[in-house]
Write a protein that holds these residues in place. Sequence first.
Motif, short mmCIF file in Angstrom:
data_model
loop_
_atom_site.label_atom_id
_atom_site.label_comp_id
_atom_site.label_asym_id
_atom_site.label_seq_id
_atom_site.Cartn_x
_atom_site.Cartn_y
_atom_site.Cartn_z
N TRP A 104 0.83 -1.20 0.00
CA TRP A 104 0.00 0.00 0.00
C TRP A 104 0.87 1.26 0.00
O TRP A 104 1.88 1.28 0.71
N PRO A 105 0.51 2.30 -0.78
CA PRO A 105 -0.69 2.30 -1.62
C PRO A 105 -0.48 1.67 -3.00
O PRO A 105 -1.41 1.09 -3.52
N ASN A 106 0.69 1.81 -3.58
CA ASN A 106 0.75 1.35 -4.99
C ASN A 106 2.15 0.91 -5.41
O ASN A 106 2.53 1.07 -6.56
N LEU A 223 -8.73 -2.33 3.00
CA LEU A 223 -8.88 -1.05 2.28
C LEU A 223 -10.32 -0.60 2.42
O LEU A 223 -11.22 -1.43 2.35
N LEU A 229 -6.09 2.94 3.56
CA LEU A 229 -5.69 1.77 4.36
C LEU A 229 -6.49 1.78 5.66
O LEU A 229 -6.59 2.81 6.33
N SER A 242 -5.51 7.82 4.34
CA SER A 242 -5.50 7.98 2.89
C SER A 242 -4.13 8.31 2.31
O SER A 242 -3.94 8.23 1.10
#
Length: 262
Positions: A104-106, A223, A229, A242
């Motif tokens: 997380w996040p990406n 999520l 998260l 966030s």
Amino acid sequence: MPPATLPPGYALIALDEAGSTNDEAKARAEAGAPEGTVVWARQQRAGRGRRGRSWVSPPGNLYFSAVLRPVCEARNVAQLSFVAALAVLDLVDGPLPGRARGKWPNDVLMDGGKVAGVLLESALGPGGRVDWVVLGIGVNLASHPGLEGPIPSTSLVDAGAPTLAPEDALPSVLAALDRRRREWETQGFAAVRSAWLARVHGLGGPVTVTNGERRLTGVFEGLDEEGALVLARPGTAPLSISAGDVIFGDRADAEAGNAARG
Ligand code: BTN
């Protein structure tokens, strides 16, 4: 040599070198570039990561940014970064099936090292609708900046995959992006969220989320509907976070201040 063919709906701008492909794509999006415009560079002089970090970008890795014009509300736009992370997981699963995990996040991790990252930037149009999204994706195919620091970086080659040329990786990841985006559009974020949660590192375990001076420790529970998260903490309601960086387990002190690496 540019890639032979991109999936339908994409138009390629191939550059030998860019400052940042996100900056190139944003300028084109502002000037009206259509959905599906893809800026791809062999190398970047000023590649950027999340939170203003730099993304080291020598030749041999994949660096591109796609202009998207999704019909979605501003609060849902971050969902696309999970769509993109899934597309990268799909790409990496080709040579090394089942080895990569989301963070997380990406981010995308391989054997615990960061192998790819996604930088999403967007602008709103009239009525608060999304005007454009630029999805910037960097994948360490052949090299990575080094192994210093508690969250190391890695590359596909270091993880044991055969060399994958950027011009071959680009059409594959765009095809995966198309598939994952269709899932998002037809089945909603719930489908994307469960696909991502099935492949994320650390779910159900202890994490610390840092954001500047702020540090919150708890259990990574999942999520929420907007991609924040969800952190469970004893004696209080679960918290949706966030923005921030995740540190796994009890490594919080060691990893505080760790910078993102390409
Ligand atoms: C992160 O992990 O913090 C995100 C890294 C995103 C890097 C990519 S490389 C292509 C595009 N251009 C940039 O300047 N950044 C993104």
